[in-house]
Write a protein that holds these residues in place. Structure first.
Motif, PDB file in Angstrom:
ATOM      1  N   VAL A  92      -9.565   3.766  -3.070  1.00 24.47           N
ATOM      2  CA  VAL A  92      -9.271   2.420  -2.818  1.00 24.47           C
ATOM      3  C   VAL A  92     -10.422   1.552  -3.059  1.00 24.47           C
ATOM      4  O   VAL A  92     -11.368   1.402  -2.259  1.00 24.47           O
ATOM      5  CB  VAL A  92      -8.604   1.890  -1.615  1.00 24.47           C
ATOM      6  N   SER A  93     -10.718   0.743  -4.125  1.00 22.08           N
ATOM      7  CA  SER A  93     -11.864   0.287  -4.435  1.00 22.08           C
ATOM      8  C   SER A  93     -11.784  -1.353  -4.954  1.00 22.08           C
ATOM      9  O   SER A  93     -10.794  -1.675  -5.627  1.00 22.08           O
ATOM     10  CB  SER A  93     -12.446   0.955  -5.714  1.00 22.08           C
ATOM     11  N   LEU A  94     -12.825  -1.918  -4.509  1.00 20.49           N
ATOM     12  CA  LEU A  94     -13.011  -3.282  -4.951  1.00 20.49           C
ATOM     13  C   LEU A  94     -14.260  -3.465  -5.899  1.00 20.49           C
ATOM     14  O   LEU A  94     -14.741  -4.477  -6.304  1.00 20.49           O
ATOM     15  CB  LEU A  94     -13.236  -4.386  -3.947  1.00 20.49           C
ATOM     16  N   LEU A  95     -14.846  -2.386  -6.513  1.00 24.31           N
ATOM     17  CA  LEU A  95     -15.955  -2.234  -7.370  1.00 24.31           C
ATOM     18  C   LEU A  95     -15.542  -2.674  -8.443  1.00 24.31           C
ATOM     19  O   LEU A  95     -14.227  -2.563  -8.972  1.00 24.31           O
ATOM     20  CB  LEU A  95     -16.443  -0.897  -7.218  1.00 24.31           C
ATOM     21  N   GLU A  96     -16.269  -3.173  -9.478  1.00 24.91           N
ATOM     22  CA  GLU A  96     -16.243  -3.338 -10.805  1.00 24.91           C
ATOM     23  C   GLU A  96     -14.983  -4.578 -10.968  1.00 24.91           C
ATOM     24  O   GLU A  96     -14.156  -4.184 -11.315  1.00 24.91           O
ATOM     25  CB  GLU A  96     -15.660  -2.140 -11.672  1.00 24.91           C
ATOM     26  N   ASN A  97     -15.266  -5.497 -10.230  1.00 26.60           N
ATOM     27  CA  ASN A  97     -14.155  -6.509  -9.708  1.00 26.60           C
ATOM     28  C   ASN A  97     -13.696  -7.166 -11.391  1.00 26.60           C
ATOM     29  O   ASN A  97     -12.362  -7.863 -11.600  1.00 26.60           O
ATOM     30  CB  ASN A  97     -14.577  -7.300  -8.752  1.00 26.60           C
ATOM     31  N   ASN A  98     -14.493  -7.165 -12.316  1.00 27.81           N
ATOM     32  CA  ASN A  98     -14.112  -7.614 -13.744  1.00 27.81           C
ATOM     33  C   ASN A  98     -13.621  -6.780 -14.596  1.00 27.81           C
ATOM     34  O   ASN A  98     -13.408  -7.027 -15.765  1.00 27.81           O
ATOM     35  CB  ASN A  98     -15.497  -8.181 -14.421  1.00 27.81           C
TER      36      ASN A  98
ATOM     37  N   MET B 234      -6.492  12.692  -8.940  1.00 25.89           N
ATOM     38  CA  MET B 234      -7.131  11.800  -8.471  1.00 25.89           C
ATOM     39  C   MET B 234      -6.596  10.196  -9.062  1.00 25.89           C
ATOM     40  O   MET B 234      -6.312  10.070 -10.275  1.00 25.89           O
ATOM     41  CB  MET B 234      -8.440  12.081  -8.700  1.00 25.89           C
ATOM     42  N   TYR B 235      -6.686   9.216  -8.028  1.00 21.84           N
ATOM     43  CA  TYR B 235      -6.414   7.874  -8.755  1.00 21.84           C
ATOM     44  C   TYR B 235      -7.268   6.737  -8.134  1.00 21.84           C
ATOM     45  O   TYR B 235      -7.745   7.028  -7.080  1.00 21.84           O
ATOM     46  CB  TYR B 235      -4.846   7.444  -8.300  1.00 21.84           C
ATOM     47  N   VAL B 236      -7.360   5.725  -8.679  1.00 21.94           N
ATOM     48  CA  VAL B 236      -8.279   4.476  -8.494  1.00 21.94           C
ATOM     49  C   VAL B 236      -7.436   3.345  -8.362  1.00 21.94           C
ATOM     50  O   VAL B 236      -6.627   3.084  -9.382  1.00 21.94           O
ATOM     51  CB  VAL B 236      -9.375   4.320  -9.295  1.00 21.94           C
ATOM     52  N   ILE B 237      -7.203   2.826  -7.230  1.00 25.49           N
ATOM     53  CA  ILE B 237      -6.495   1.500  -7.195  1.00 25.49           C
ATOM     54  C   ILE B 237      -7.117   0.512  -6.427  1.00 25.49           C
ATOM     55  O   ILE B 237      -8.212   0.439  -5.790  1.00 25.49           O
ATOM     56  CB  ILE B 237      -4.804   1.958  -6.210  1.00 25.49           C
ATOM     57  N   ARG B 238      -6.391  -0.688  -6.648  1.00 32.79           N
ATOM     58  CA  ARG B 238      -6.774  -1.867  -5.874  1.00 32.79           C
ATOM     59  C   ARG B 238      -5.959  -2.131  -4.384  1.00 32.79           C
ATOM     60  O   ARG B 238      -5.238  -1.235  -4.318  1.00 32.79           O
ATOM     61  CB  ARG B 238      -6.856  -3.244  -6.565  1.00 32.79           C
ATOM     62  N   PRO B 239      -6.692  -2.818  -3.484  1.00 28.65           N
ATOM     63  CA  PRO B 239      -5.888  -2.608  -2.227  1.00 28.65           C
ATOM     64  C   PRO B 239      -4.452  -3.240  -2.091  1.00 28.65           C
ATOM     65  O   PRO B 239      -3.737  -2.323  -1.351  1.00 28.65           O
ATOM     66  CB  PRO B 239      -7.005  -3.703  -1.319  1.00 28.65           C
ATOM     67  N   GLN B 240      -4.109  -3.806  -3.167  1.00 30.65           N
ATOM     68  CA  GLN B 240      -2.684  -4.348  -3.075  1.00 30.65           C
ATOM     69  C   GLN B 240      -1.773  -3.169  -3.359  1.00 30.65           C
ATOM     70  O   GLN B 240      -0.437  -3.189  -3.336  1.00 30.65           O
ATOM     71  CB  GLN B 240      -2.500  -5.408  -4.168  1.00 30.65           C
ATOM     72  N   PHE B 241      -2.161  -2.035  -4.094  1.00 30.26           N
ATOM     73  CA  PHE B 241      -1.481  -0.983  -4.575  1.00 30.26           C
ATOM     74  C   PHE B 241      -1.519   0.122  -3.736  1.00 30.26           C
ATOM     75  O   PHE B 241      -1.046   1.258  -4.004  1.00 30.26           O
ATOM     76  CB  PHE B 241      -1.912  -0.367  -5.821  1.00 30.26           C
ATOM     77  N   PHE B 242      -2.142  -0.186  -2.375  1.00 33.49           N
ATOM     78  CA  PHE B 242      -2.138   0.952  -1.376  1.00 33.49           C
ATOM     79  C   PHE B 242      -0.983   1.575  -0.807  1.00 33.49           C
ATOM     80  O   PHE B 242      -0.597   2.728  -1.059  1.00 33.49           O
ATOM     81  CB  PHE B 242      -3.118   0.420  -0.198  1.00 33.49           C
ATOM     82  N   ILE B 243       0.050   0.737  -0.509  1.00 28.79           N
ATOM     83  CA  ILE B 243       1.486   1.120  -0.086  1.00 28.79           C
ATOM     84  C   ILE B 243       2.314   1.772  -1.202  1.00 28.79           C
ATOM     85  O   ILE B 243       2.927   2.539  -1.003  1.00 28.79           O
ATOM     86  CB  ILE B 243       2.095  -0.216   0.897  1.00 28.79           C
ATOM     87  N   PRO B 244       2.174   0.931  -2.335  1.00 29.01           N
ATOM     88  CA  PRO B 244       3.184   1.387  -3.344  1.00 29.01           C
ATOM     89  C   PRO B 244       2.702   2.900  -3.983  1.00 29.01           C
ATOM     90  O   PRO B 244       3.507   3.476  -4.208  1.00 29.01           O
ATOM     91  CB  PRO B 244       3.032   0.334  -4.510  1.00 29.01           C
ATOM     92  N   LEU B 245       1.256   3.185  -4.028  1.00 27.96           N
ATOM     93  CA  LEU B 245       0.833   4.596  -4.366  1.00 27.96           C
ATOM     94  C   LEU B 245       1.449   5.515  -3.454  1.00 27.96           C
ATOM     95  O   LEU B 245       1.922   6.513  -3.924  1.00 27.96           O
ATOM     96  CB  LEU B 245      -0.720   4.364  -4.664  1.00 27.96           C
ATOM     97  N   ILE B 246       1.212   5.440  -2.292  1.00 24.61           N
ATOM     98  CA  ILE B 246       1.830   5.946  -1.131  1.00 24.61           C
ATOM     99  C   ILE B 246       3.156   6.515  -1.409  1.00 24.61           C
ATOM    100  O   ILE B 246       3.734   7.440  -1.257  1.00 24.61           O
ATOM    101  CB  ILE B 246       1.617   5.606   0.356  1.00 24.61           C
ATOM    102  N   THR B 247       4.038   5.444  -1.556  1.00 30.03           N
ATOM    103  CA  THR B 247       5.316   5.483  -1.409  1.00 30.03           C
ATOM    104  C   THR B 247       5.894   6.265  -2.865  1.00 30.03           C
ATOM    105  O   THR B 247       6.735   7.229  -2.995  1.00 30.03           O
ATOM    106  CB  THR B 247       6.051   4.181  -1.791  1.00 30.03           C
ATOM    107  N   LEU B 248       5.035   6.116  -4.094  1.00 32.26           N
ATOM    108  CA  LEU B 248       5.297   6.802  -5.212  1.00 32.26           C
ATOM    109  C   LEU B 248       5.142   8.362  -5.238  1.00 32.26           C
ATOM    110  O   LEU B 248       5.989   9.289  -5.553  1.00 32.26           O
ATOM    111  CB  LEU B 248       4.651   5.994  -6.362  1.00 32.26           C
TER     112      LEU B 248
END
Length: 433
Positions: A282-288, A306-320
């Motif tokens: 769960v990363s805020l790096l490379e914001n651009n 392995m997956y890389v997500i922004r914070p807003q996809f934290f719950i959706p990814l767990i659900t998927l």
């Protein structure tokens, strides 16, 4: 069991041990010899009586040589006739006796053949029934698999629709988070990234993840540790999903800017050491970066699952991942049940094959015994046939003797015998006188 082959019609019959012993006892010639002996004694008695009668007549009519000769002739004719009748009667009795024995054999063999056919039909019916049950089980399993496939497709379609709806709902928030990231100092809405994810999860824990575990990874025995570990299990306590989370905020780093790829190797190591199936950064790096800002990024080409997500996809990814793993767990459980059913069917087939093999071995053994019995009965029948031929030959000789006795007349007796012709002529004159 024994098999008996009729020498006339060629029909094969089957009899059991007791029936075969009874037949052997019946075809023995002891009874036949006893009857012959009794008949010979009877003939001897009749002969003695005839001899006594002839002797008495000879003493009373010594002077009448012609009468004596005629009486002797009549006596011989009577004896020959009686002997011929006795032989005919004996032959008829013997033939009737053999016919009766053959009929008894046919009846016994017919009964045994019927029993055998009933047993074979019952075995075949049982085998057909077991095969029908097996086919029915296979059809049920196939129908169940088809239903599972339909349910899976339906669930997948519903999941896609739900995910698309969530994506549309989150599209508006993406710009907000992009904007928010540029305005952050050391806090994100008054909380760090880890605290944010934990709060988001706890909001849905009791409703969406009642049996889940989500805690910080505090085990540093191996020299490193991740940030959070998520584990979920079924109602019966079977774990079906595990995720190692790593949270990275650009504002938490030093002045040197990092990339998401810099943390893949360490995250994969922590995931393997803690026995987790998935790894999520769960990363805020490379914001651009348009790649990471577009949504859930699958980096399995570098490290598996392995997956890389922004914070807003934290719950959706767990659900998927949870829904996918839960369906997979159901499929694994169904596959295990099908495998156990296949094992039961295989064991049933082995038992059926073993029964067929043992039945065939017993049948071969019985067939060998039948063949031996048939050989013995054929020998006995051959012996009886020879006896019958001998009796027929004896009857033919008696018939010839009887014909010769019938042709015996005074004319034949006095042929080329002048003395006897004169005697008969003198007796004839006396009678006329």
């Amino acid at each position: 069991m024994h098999e008996i082959k009729c020498p006339k019609c060629g029909e094969v019959f089957q009899v059991d041990e007791s029936g075969y012993a009874a037949i052997l006892a019946q075809v023995r010639d002891a009874e036949f010899h006893r009857e012959l002996h009794e008949r010979a004694v009877q003939l001897s008695r009749e002969k003695d009586d005839a001899l006594k009668l002839a002797t008495t007549k000879a003493e009373m009519e010594k002077a009448q040589s012609l009468v004596e000769l005629q009486q002797e002739n009549e006596r011989l004719k009577n004896q020959l006739s009686a002997l011929g009748k006795d032989k005919d009667l004996e032959k008829a009795q013997s033939a009737a006796h053999y016919v009766q024995q053959i009929e008894q054999l046919k009846a016994q063999v017919a009964v045994n053949e019927k029993d055998k056919q009933i047993a074979v039909i019952a075995a075949v019916d049982a085998q057909k029934e077991t095969l029908a049950q097996k086919e029915q089980i296979i059809m049920q399993l196939e129908n169940r698999l088809k239903e599972n496939e339909k349910d899976s497709l339906l669930k997948e379609q519903n999941l896609k629709e739900s995910f698309n709806a969530q994506l549309k709902a989150k599209d508006a928030a993406i710009d907000f988070y992009k904007d928010l990231k540029t305005k952050m100092s050391t806090k994100m809405v008054g909380e760090t990234l880890e605290q944010h994810c934990e709060i988001e999860f706890n909001r849905l824990r009791m409703t969406a993840f009642p049996y889940a575990y989500f805690e910080k990874d505090n085990d540093a025995k191996t020299g490193s540790k991740g940030d959070y570990i998520f584990r979920d299990k079924t109602e019966d306590g079977v774990e079906f999903l595990s995720i190692m989370f790593e949270m990275k905020n650009e504002m938490d780093t030093t002045a040197t800017k990092h990339k998401n790829e810099d943390f893949f190797k360490e995250l994969d190591k922590d995931r393997n050491e803690k026995g987790c199936e998935y790894a999520v950064l769960v990363s805020l790096l490379e914001n651009n970066s348009e790649l990471y800002n577009s949504g859930i990024v699958d980096v399995s080409y570098r490290y598996p699952k392995m997956y890389v997500i922004r914070p807003q996809f934290f719950i959706p990814l767990i659900t998927l991942l949870r829904n996918a793993s839960l369906n997979s767990a159901q499929y694994r459980r169904q596959a295990l049940e099908l495998r156990n059913q296949n094992i039961d069917i295989t064991n049933f087939e082995k038992k059926l094959s073993d029964f067929q093999e043992k039945f065939g071995r017993n049948y071969q053994f019985a067939s060998d015994r039948f063949n031996k019995a048939i050989e013995e009965i054929d020998k006995t029948i051959d012996h009886l046939q020879k006896t019958k031929e001998a009796l027929l030959a004896s009857d033919n000789n008696l018939r010839l003797a009887n014909n010769k006795a019938q042709d015996l007349t005074i004319k034949h007796l006095t042929h080329n015998n002048p003395t006897m012709k004169q005697k008969f002529a003198e007796l004839a004159d006396k009678d006329e006188w």
